[in-house]
Design a protein around this motif. Structure first.
Motif, mmCIF file in Angstrom:
data_model
loop_
_atom_site.group_PDB
_atom_site.id
_atom_site.type_symbol
_atom_site.label_atom_id
_atom_site.label_comp_id
_atom_site.label_asym_id
_atom_site.label_seq_id
_atom_site.Cartn_x
_atom_site.Cartn_y
_atom_site.Cartn_z
ATOM 1 N N GLY A 132 10.695 12.226 1.868
ATOM 2 C CA GLY A 132 11.413 13.343 3.194
ATOM 3 C C GLY A 132 10.638 12.805 4.427
ATOM 4 N N VAL A 133 9.058 12.094 4.412
ATOM 5 C CA VAL A 133 8.458 11.395 4.787
ATOM 6 C C VAL A 133 7.971 10.236 5.528
ATOM 7 C CG1 VAL A 133 6.028 11.948 6.559
ATOM 8 C CG2 VAL A 133 7.458 13.521 4.827
ATOM 9 N N MET A 134 8.698 9.531 6.311
ATOM 10 C CA MET A 134 7.926 8.205 6.694
ATOM 11 C C MET A 134 6.783 7.866 7.774
ATOM 12 S SD MET A 134 10.167 6.805 3.811
ATOM 13 C CE MET A 134 10.249 5.112 4.349
ATOM 14 N N LEU A 135 6.559 6.423 7.841
ATOM 15 C CA LEU A 135 5.488 5.726 8.509
ATOM 16 C C LEU A 135 6.833 5.207 9.415
ATOM 17 C CD1 LEU A 135 2.162 6.316 6.960
ATOM 18 C CD2 LEU A 135 2.992 8.204 7.845
ATOM 19 N N GLN A 136 6.316 4.619 10.457
ATOM 20 C CA GLN A 136 6.504 3.956 10.995
ATOM 21 C C GLN A 136 5.085 3.404 11.993
ATOM 22 O OE1 GLN A 136 9.297 3.872 14.644
ATOM 23 N NE2 GLN A 136 9.791 1.791 15.369
ATOM 24 N N MET A 137 4.808 1.854 11.295
ATOM 25 C CA MET A 137 3.822 1.329 11.721
ATOM 26 C C MET A 137 4.293 0.024 11.459
ATOM 27 S SD MET A 137 1.318 2.541 8.754
ATOM 28 C CE MET A 137 -0.446 1.572 8.791
ATOM 29 N N SER A 138 3.000 -1.219 12.448
ATOM 30 C CA SER A 138 2.878 -2.514 12.099
ATOM 31 C C SER A 138 2.189 -2.966 10.585
ATOM 32 C CB SER A 138 1.731 -2.724 13.188
ATOM 33 O OG SER A 138 1.604 -4.506 12.938
ATOM 34 N N PRO A 139 3.482 -4.276 9.727
ATOM 35 C CA PRO A 139 3.182 -4.586 9.259
ATOM 36 C C PRO A 139 1.740 -5.298 9.445
ATOM 37 C CG PRO A 139 4.889 -5.717 10.324
ATOM 38 C CD PRO A 139 4.482 -4.862 10.911
ATOM 39 N N LYS A 140 1.281 -5.950 10.279
ATOM 40 C CA LYS A 140 0.169 -6.359 9.998
ATOM 41 C C LYS A 140 -1.152 -5.156 10.272
ATOM 42 C CE LYS A 140 0.855 -9.858 13.185
ATOM 43 N NZ LYS A 140 2.152 -10.498 13.178
ATOM 44 N N ASP A 141 -1.198 -4.032 10.315
ATOM 45 C CA ASP A 141 -2.010 -3.156 10.753
ATOM 46 C C ASP A 141 -2.140 -2.598 8.876
ATOM 47 O OD1 ASP A 141 -3.290 -2.840 13.082
ATOM 48 O OD2 ASP A 141 -1.741 -1.204 13.411
ATOM 49 N N ILE A 142 -0.908 -2.417 8.598
ATOM 50 C CA ILE A 142 -1.103 -2.417 6.609
ATOM 51 C C ILE A 142 -1.644 -3.619 6.225
ATOM 52 C CG2 ILE A 142 0.846 -2.095 4.499
ATOM 53 C CD1 ILE A 142 2.698 -1.740 6.494
ATOM 54 N N ILE A 143 -1.932 -4.508 6.537
ATOM 55 C CA ILE A 143 -2.337 -5.891 5.645
ATOM 56 C C ILE A 143 -4.143 -5.406 5.866
ATOM 57 C CG2 ILE A 143 -3.057 -8.025 5.793
ATOM 58 C CD1 ILE A 143 -0.722 -8.136 4.414
ATOM 59 N N LYS A 144 -4.732 -5.006 7.353
ATOM 60 C CA LYS A 144 -5.793 -4.880 6.959
ATOM 61 C C LYS A 144 -6.123 -3.790 6.990
ATOM 62 C CE LYS A 144 -6.744 -3.098 11.743
ATOM 63 N NZ LYS A 144 -7.013 -2.962 13.497
ATOM 64 N N VAL A 145 -5.558 -2.387 7.004
ATOM 65 C CA VAL A 145 -6.314 -1.414 6.421
ATOM 66 C C VAL A 145 -5.978 -0.991 5.020
ATOM 67 C CG1 VAL A 145 -4.111 0.387 6.019
ATOM 68 C CG2 VAL A 145 -6.630 1.387 7.027
ATOM 69 N N LEU A 146 -5.631 -2.050 4.188
ATOM 70 C CA LEU A 146 -5.389 -1.804 2.857
ATOM 71 C C LEU A 146 -6.587 -3.349 1.783
ATOM 72 C CD1 LEU A 146 -1.698 -1.394 1.602
ATOM 73 C CD2 LEU A 146 -3.470 0.295 1.712
ATOM 74 N N ASN A 147 -6.620 -4.147 3.273
ATOM 75 C CA ASN A 147 -7.272 -5.296 2.843
ATOM 76 C C ASN A 147 -6.624 -5.819 1.747
ATOM 77 O OD1 ASN A 147 -8.793 -7.465 3.076
ATOM 78 N ND2 ASN A 147 -10.568 -6.435 1.666
ATOM 79 N N CYS A 148 -5.015 -6.176 1.888
ATOM 80 C CA CYS A 148 -4.339 -6.839 0.718
ATOM 81 C C CYS A 148 -3.911 -8.511 1.385
ATOM 82 C CB CYS A 148 -3.052 -6.072 0.914
ATOM 83 S SG CYS A 148 -1.975 -5.633 1.630
ATOM 84 N N LYS A 149 -3.318 -8.706 0.507
ATOM 85 C CA LYS A 149 -2.346 -9.717 1.059
ATOM 86 C C LYS A 149 -0.892 -9.874 1.029
ATOM 87 C CE LYS A 149 -3.295 -12.009 -3.995
ATOM 88 N NZ LYS A 149 -4.421 -13.292 -4.692
ATOM 89 N N ALA A 150 -0.687 -11.136 1.643
ATOM 90 C CA ALA A 150 0.707 -11.268 2.127
ATOM 91 C C ALA A 150 1.379 -12.775 1.204
ATOM 92 C CB ALA A 150 1.557 -11.392 3.139
ATOM 93 N N ALA A 151 2.773 -11.722 0.320
ATOM 94 C CA ALA A 151 2.581 -13.443 -0.873
ATOM 95 C C ALA A 151 4.434 -13.095 -0.860
ATOM 96 C CB ALA A 151 2.421 -13.245 -2.186
ATOM 97 N N ASP A 152 5.059 -14.096 -1.430
ATOM 98 C CA ASP A 152 6.458 -14.213 -1.230
ATOM 99 C C ASP A 152 6.527 -13.836 -2.861
ATOM 100 O OD1 ASP A 152 9.071 -14.757 -1.929
ATOM 101 O OD2 ASP A 152 9.078 -17.205 -2.319
ATOM 102 N N LEU A 153 7.076 -12.363 -2.717
ATOM 103 C CA LEU A 153 7.365 -11.789 -3.887
ATOM 104 C C LEU A 153 8.177 -11.137 -4.545
ATOM 105 C CD1 LEU A 153 4.982 -8.996 -3.224
ATOM 106 C CD2 LEU A 153 4.223 -10.500 -4.671
ATOM 107 N N ALA A 154 9.341 -11.953 -3.682
ATOM 108 C CA ALA A 154 10.858 -12.308 -3.991
ATOM 109 C C ALA A 154 11.629 -12.551 -4.772
ATOM 110 C CB ALA A 154 11.520 -11.155 -2.946
ATOM 111 N N HIS A 155 12.580 -12.320 -5.530
ATOM 112 C CA HIS A 155 13.645 -12.773 -6.562
ATOM 113 C C HIS A 155 13.927 -14.168 -5.667
ATOM 114 C CE1 HIS A 155 13.408 -12.285 -10.769
ATOM 115 N NE2 HIS A 155 13.183 -10.085 -10.259
ATOM 116 N N ASN A 156 14.030 -15.052 -5.552
ATOM 117 C CA ASN A 156 14.906 -15.827 -4.973
ATOM 118 C C ASN A 156 15.912 -15.783 -5.432
ATOM 119 O OD1 ASN A 156 12.777 -15.803 -2.950
ATOM 120 N ND2 ASN A 156 11.613 -17.797 -4.388
ATOM 121 N N PRO A 157 17.411 -15.201 -4.545
ATOM 122 C CA PRO A 157 18.787 -15.638 -5.251
ATOM 123 C C PRO A 157 19.054 -16.964 -5.644
ATOM 124 C CG PRO A 157 18.675 -15.045 -2.575
ATOM 125 C CD PRO A 157 17.405 -15.332 -3.375
#
Length: 157
Positions: A132-157
């Motif tokens: 019941g609690v969400m955070l609205q924020m920049s996805p770039k900040d999520i990448i920065k603070v978690l020091n994580c990478k972005a990749a294509d993770l989705a099932h492609n139809p």
């Protein structure tokens, strides 16, 4: 309901901007959170915990409207395979209840990967570590603070 969670404390310490959005949590899932917050499903992040084997885990941050490809996640994590972690392990590793898992302020240091499509948006919503609690924020900040990478993770139809 208390607005402060381990996730908000973690982000505040790191100086990351976010806005807390609270809603009545009647059911788990990104679709419900999206409707309750009025935020588009493709910008509502679900944080999933996957088991890479040998005691290794990874967090996958996915848009609510897409399905995780475990094969793509394994590849992005340089692992042979990935399977979804069971509820008990997901809650033990993160310290959060399923339906309220946040990638911020988790108990064990676990790498994270974000689906690349989320970087198309200026802001997204992601769980704050409490149902019941969400955070609205920049996805770039999520990448920065978690020091994580972005990749294509989705099932492609």
């Amino acid at each position: 309901m208390k607005k402060t969670t381990r996730a908000t404390q973690f982000l505040s310490k790191k100086g990351i901007d976010f806005k807390v959005i609270q809603y009545k949590h009647d059911e788990k899932g990104a679709e419900f959170a999206s409707k309750a917050t009025g935020f588009p499903l493709e910008r509502t992040i679900k944080t999933l915990v996957a088991d890479l084997g040998s005691g290794k885990y990874v967090l996958a941050m996915m848009p609510g409207d897409r399905q995780l490809s475990l094969k793509n996640l394994a590849k992005a994590s340089s692992a042979k395979k990935a399977v979804m972690a069971d509820t008990g392990n997901a809650e033990r590793i993160t310290g959060y209840l399923v339906g309220g898992i946040s990638p911020f302020g988790i108990r064990q240091k676990v790498p994270a990967v974000m689906d690349i499509s989320l970087l198309e948006y200026d802001s997204v919503v992601i769980n704050a570590g409490q149902r019941g609690v969400m955070l609205q924020m920049s996805p770039k900040d999520i990448i920065k603070v978690l020091n994580c990478k972005a990749a294509d993770l989705a099932h492609n139809p």
